[in-house]
Design a protein around this motif. Sequence first.
Motif, PDB file in Angstrom:
ATOM      1  N   GLY A  27      99.880 -25.210 -90.567  1.00 43.85           N
ATOM      2  CA  GLY A  27     100.389 -26.128 -91.573  1.00 43.85           C
ATOM      3  C   GLY A  27     101.210 -27.265 -91.007  1.00 43.85           C
ATOM      4  O   GLY A  27     102.112 -27.051 -90.202  1.00 43.85           O
ATOM      5  N   GLY A  28     100.891 -28.493 -91.440  1.00 44.99           N
ATOM      6  CA  GLY A  28     101.627 -29.661 -90.982  1.00 44.99           C
ATOM      7  C   GLY A  28     101.207 -30.135 -89.607  1.00 44.99           C
ATOM      8  O   GLY A  28     101.730 -31.146 -89.112  1.00 44.99           O
ATOM      9  N   ASN A  29     100.260 -29.435 -88.976  1.00 49.30           N
ATOM     10  CA  ASN A  29      99.857 -29.812 -87.627  1.00 49.30           C
ATOM     11  C   ASN A  29      98.342 -29.984 -87.516  1.00 49.30           C
ATOM     12  O   ASN A  29      97.840 -31.097 -87.480  1.00 49.30           O
ATOM     13  CB  ASN A  29     100.361 -28.766 -86.614  1.00 49.30           C
ATOM     14  N   HIS A  30      97.605 -28.868 -87.477  1.00 48.30           N
ATOM     15  CA  HIS A  30      96.153 -28.968 -87.330  1.00 48.30           C
ATOM     16  C   HIS A  30      95.483 -27.699 -87.843  1.00 48.30           C
ATOM     17  O   HIS A  30      96.147 -26.701 -88.134  1.00 48.30           O
ATOM     18  CB  HIS A  30      95.772 -29.213 -85.867  1.00 48.30           C
ATOM     19  N   THR A  31      94.153 -27.746 -87.944  1.00 51.52           N
ATOM     20  CA  THR A  31      93.352 -26.604 -88.373  1.00 51.52           C
ATOM     21  C   THR A  31      92.209 -26.395 -87.393  1.00 51.52           C
ATOM     22  O   THR A  31      91.525 -27.347 -87.007  1.00 51.52           O
ATOM     23  CB  THR A  31      92.777 -26.834 -89.782  1.00 51.52           C
ATOM     24  N   ILE A  32      92.037 -25.142 -86.990  1.00 54.24           N
ATOM     25  CA  ILE A  32      90.964 -24.781 -86.063  1.00 54.24           C
ATOM     26  C   ILE A  32      89.828 -24.135 -86.851  1.00 54.24           C
ATOM     27  O   ILE A  32      90.037 -23.218 -87.639  1.00 54.24           O
ATOM     28  CB  ILE A  32      91.454 -23.823 -84.965  1.00 54.24           C
ATOM     29  N   PHE A  33      88.625 -24.643 -86.625  1.00 54.25           N
ATOM     30  CA  PHE A  33      87.424 -24.146 -87.296  1.00 54.25           C
ATOM     31  C   PHE A  33      86.425 -23.736 -86.209  1.00 54.25           C
ATOM     32  O   PHE A  33      85.881 -24.588 -85.520  1.00 54.25           O
ATOM     33  CB  PHE A  33      86.824 -25.252 -88.172  1.00 54.25           C
ATOM     34  N   ARG A  34      86.255 -22.448 -86.033  1.00 53.91           N
ATOM     35  CA  ARG A  34      85.364 -21.924 -84.977  1.00 53.91           C
ATOM     36  C   ARG A  34      85.648 -22.563 -83.621  1.00 53.91           C
ATOM     37  O   ARG A  34      84.757 -23.006 -82.899  1.00 53.91           O
ATOM     38  CB  ARG A  34      83.891 -22.120 -85.355  1.00 53.91           C
ATOM     39  N   GLY A  35      86.909 -22.626 -83.282  1.00 52.82           N
ATOM     40  CA  GLY A  35      87.298 -23.108 -81.968  1.00 52.82           C
ATOM     41  C   GLY A  35      87.405 -24.610 -81.823  1.00 52.82           C
ATOM     42  O   GLY A  35      87.681 -25.113 -80.728  1.00 52.82           O
ATOM     43  N   HIS A  36      87.215 -25.351 -82.923  1.00 56.02           N
ATOM     44  CA  HIS A  36      87.267 -26.811 -82.869  1.00 56.02           C
ATOM     45  C   HIS A  36      88.289 -27.341 -83.889  1.00 56.02           C
ATOM     46  O   HIS A  36      88.467 -26.761 -84.966  1.00 56.02           O
ATOM     47  CB  HIS A  36      85.897 -27.416 -83.180  1.00 56.02           C
ATOM     48  N   ASN A  37      88.920 -28.430 -83.538  1.00 55.44           N
ATOM     49  CA  ASN A  37      89.866 -29.070 -84.451  1.00 55.44           C
ATOM     50  C   ASN A  37      89.074 -29.683 -85.607  1.00 55.44           C
ATOM     51  O   ASN A  37      88.234 -30.560 -85.409  1.00 55.44           O
ATOM     52  CB  ASN A  37      90.668 -30.151 -83.722  1.00 55.44           C
ATOM     53  N   LEU A  38      89.331 -29.212 -86.810  1.00 52.97           N
ATOM     54  CA  LEU A  38      88.557 -29.623 -87.978  1.00 52.97           C
ATOM     55  C   LEU A  38      88.671 -31.117 -88.243  1.00 52.97           C
ATOM     56  O   LEU A  38      87.680 -31.774 -88.586  1.00 52.97           O
ATOM     57  CB  LEU A  38      89.022 -28.836 -89.215  1.00 52.97           C
ATOM     58  N   HIS A  39      89.874 -31.687 -88.066  1.00 52.18           N
ATOM     59  CA  HIS A  39      90.113 -33.069 -88.468  1.00 52.18           C
ATOM     60  C   HIS A  39      89.893 -34.094 -87.351  1.00 52.18           C
ATOM     61  O   HIS A  39      89.998 -35.301 -87.600  1.00 52.18           O
ATOM     62  CB  HIS A  39      91.533 -33.204 -89.025  1.00 52.18           C
ATOM     63  N   THR A  40      89.600 -33.615 -86.156  1.00 51.55           N
ATOM     64  CA  THR A  40      89.312 -34.563 -85.071  1.00 51.55           C
ATOM     65  C   THR A  40      87.917 -34.328 -84.485  1.00 51.55           C
ATOM     66  O   THR A  40      87.070 -35.210 -84.499  1.00 51.55           O
ATOM     67  CB  THR A  40      90.376 -34.459 -83.960  1.00 51.55           C
ATOM     68  N   GLU A  41      87.667 -33.113 -84.008  1.00 58.90           N
ATOM     69  CA  GLU A  41      86.375 -32.824 -83.376  1.00 58.90           C
ATOM     70  C   GLU A  41      85.225 -32.717 -84.375  1.00 58.90           C
ATOM     71  O   GLU A  41      84.086 -33.061 -84.045  1.00 58.90           O
ATOM     72  CB  GLU A  41      86.478 -31.528 -82.575  1.00 58.90           C
ATOM     73  N   LEU A  42      85.519 -32.234 -85.575  1.00 56.96           N
ATOM     74  CA  LEU A  42      84.455 -32.003 -86.560  1.00 56.96           C
ATOM     75  C   LEU A  42      84.512 -32.986 -87.726  1.00 56.96           C
ATOM     76  O   LEU A  42      83.814 -32.818 -88.723  1.00 56.96           O
ATOM     77  CB  LEU A  42      84.544 -30.567 -87.107  1.00 56.96           C
ATOM     78  N   LYS A  43      85.299 -34.023 -87.600  1.00 57.49           N
ATOM     79  CA  LYS A  43      85.552 -34.906 -88.737  1.00 57.49           C
ATOM     80  C   LYS A  43      84.314 -35.660 -89.216  1.00 57.49           C
ATOM     81  O   LYS A  43      84.255 -36.086 -90.373  1.00 57.49           O
ATOM     82  CB  LYS A  43      86.653 -35.914 -88.377  1.00 57.49           C
ATOM     83  N   ASN A  44      83.330 -35.835 -88.374  1.00 53.92           N
ATOM     84  CA  ASN A  44      82.138 -36.588 -88.763  1.00 53.92           C
ATOM     85  C   ASN A  44      81.000 -35.699 -89.275  1.00 53.92           C
ATOM     86  O   ASN A  44      79.912 -36.195 -89.567  1.00 53.92           O
ATOM     87  CB  ASN A  44      81.639 -37.427 -87.585  1.00 53.92           C
ATOM     88  N   MET A  45      81.258 -34.417 -89.365  1.00 57.56           N
ATOM     89  CA  MET A  45      80.236 -33.502 -89.871  1.00 57.56           C
ATOM     90  C   MET A  45      80.027 -33.703 -91.371  1.00 57.56           C
ATOM     91  O   MET A  45      80.989 -33.918 -92.115  1.00 57.56           O
ATOM     92  CB  MET A  45      80.643 -32.040 -89.627  1.00 57.56           C
ATOM     93  N   SER A  46      78.777 -33.617 -91.816  1.00 53.26           N
ATOM     94  CA  SER A  46      78.514 -33.567 -93.258  1.00 53.26           C
ATOM     95  C   SER A  46      78.921 -32.187 -93.758  1.00 53.26           C
ATOM     96  O   SER A  46      79.126 -31.249 -92.964  1.00 53.26           O
ATOM     97  CB  SER A  46      77.028 -33.793 -93.536  1.00 53.26           C
ATOM     98  N   TRP A  47      79.007 -32.064 -95.085  1.00 58.35           N
ATOM     99  CA  TRP A  47      79.405 -30.761 -95.638  1.00 58.35           C
ATOM    100  C   TRP A  47      78.376 -29.694 -95.293  1.00 58.35           C
ATOM    101  O   TRP A  47      78.729 -28.575 -94.930  1.00 58.35           O
ATOM    102  CB  TRP A  47      79.564 -30.873 -97.161  1.00 58.35           C
TER     103      TRP A  47
END
Length: 275
Positions: A27-47
């Motif tokens: 919270g307030g920092n970042h979120t990890i989704f299957r080992g990747h940063n959701l808001h930086t590494e996966l930000k361009n993924m479609s739903w």
Amino acid sequence: MSTFQKGPKFLQEHIGVVKSRMGACFGGNHTIFRGHNLHTELKNMSWMELYMFGITGRRFSLEQLRLLEAMWTYTSYPDARIWNNRIAGLAGSSRSTGSLGIASALAVSEGSIYGCSICFRAITFFIHASDQLKKEKTLEESVCSELQLHRNIAGYGRPLLNKDERNVHILALAKDLGLDQGSYLNLALEIDNFLLTSRRRMRINYAGLISALCADMGLLPQELYLFTFPIFLAGMLPCFIEASSKPEGVLFPTSCADIAYEGHSHRSWLPTIIY
């Protein structure tokens, strides 16, 4: 017997901590989704891309994602007469909330005859049949073995109608995308031809077709089941909205005269006094 440990000592190790390989929210920092940063590494993924990555941990091509999305689109029927959409419609007619109504409709969507559970059986059959053919079993032997075990073939046949109007469209798209030459799809169509020329005359249905296409994309039975979970969702919402816009109770009202009652005739009820 389960391979999981049991007992107080094992549970004590998990008190106050969630051990996960999938991810976590800081919270307030970042979120990890299957080992990747959701808001930086996966930000361009479609739903859809994120959804499939969450299920499988794998990346899919744009062509595969387009076909997967179409599998949902082509079976989104806004018809309140369909068994699961009826629940969404009745929820709106009774003034339930959208979340409760749609969640209930989705819950019954995994039915073993009409719903998504048949895809689990279909892809399992295709995988098993493919293995059997590699062991020099014949197609007829594999089909007959499945019929003997389940009395039907998952992914073939359809109540009331033998033709599935969705198949021609999903096959056409698969061909346009270059995804129509997979071994499981070819096997599924061979079985379709075999059953059509047999006394059963069953045709492949939508569940069988998408199961074969997904098997060619490398999906496992459990992954296919999770993918198909929201496959009817887009058709449910219009049913809920339309029913909500009409007076309460007008969706599927039933007159007492329309009920075929074969019980006792009219009789008087006397109050029972308990001392």
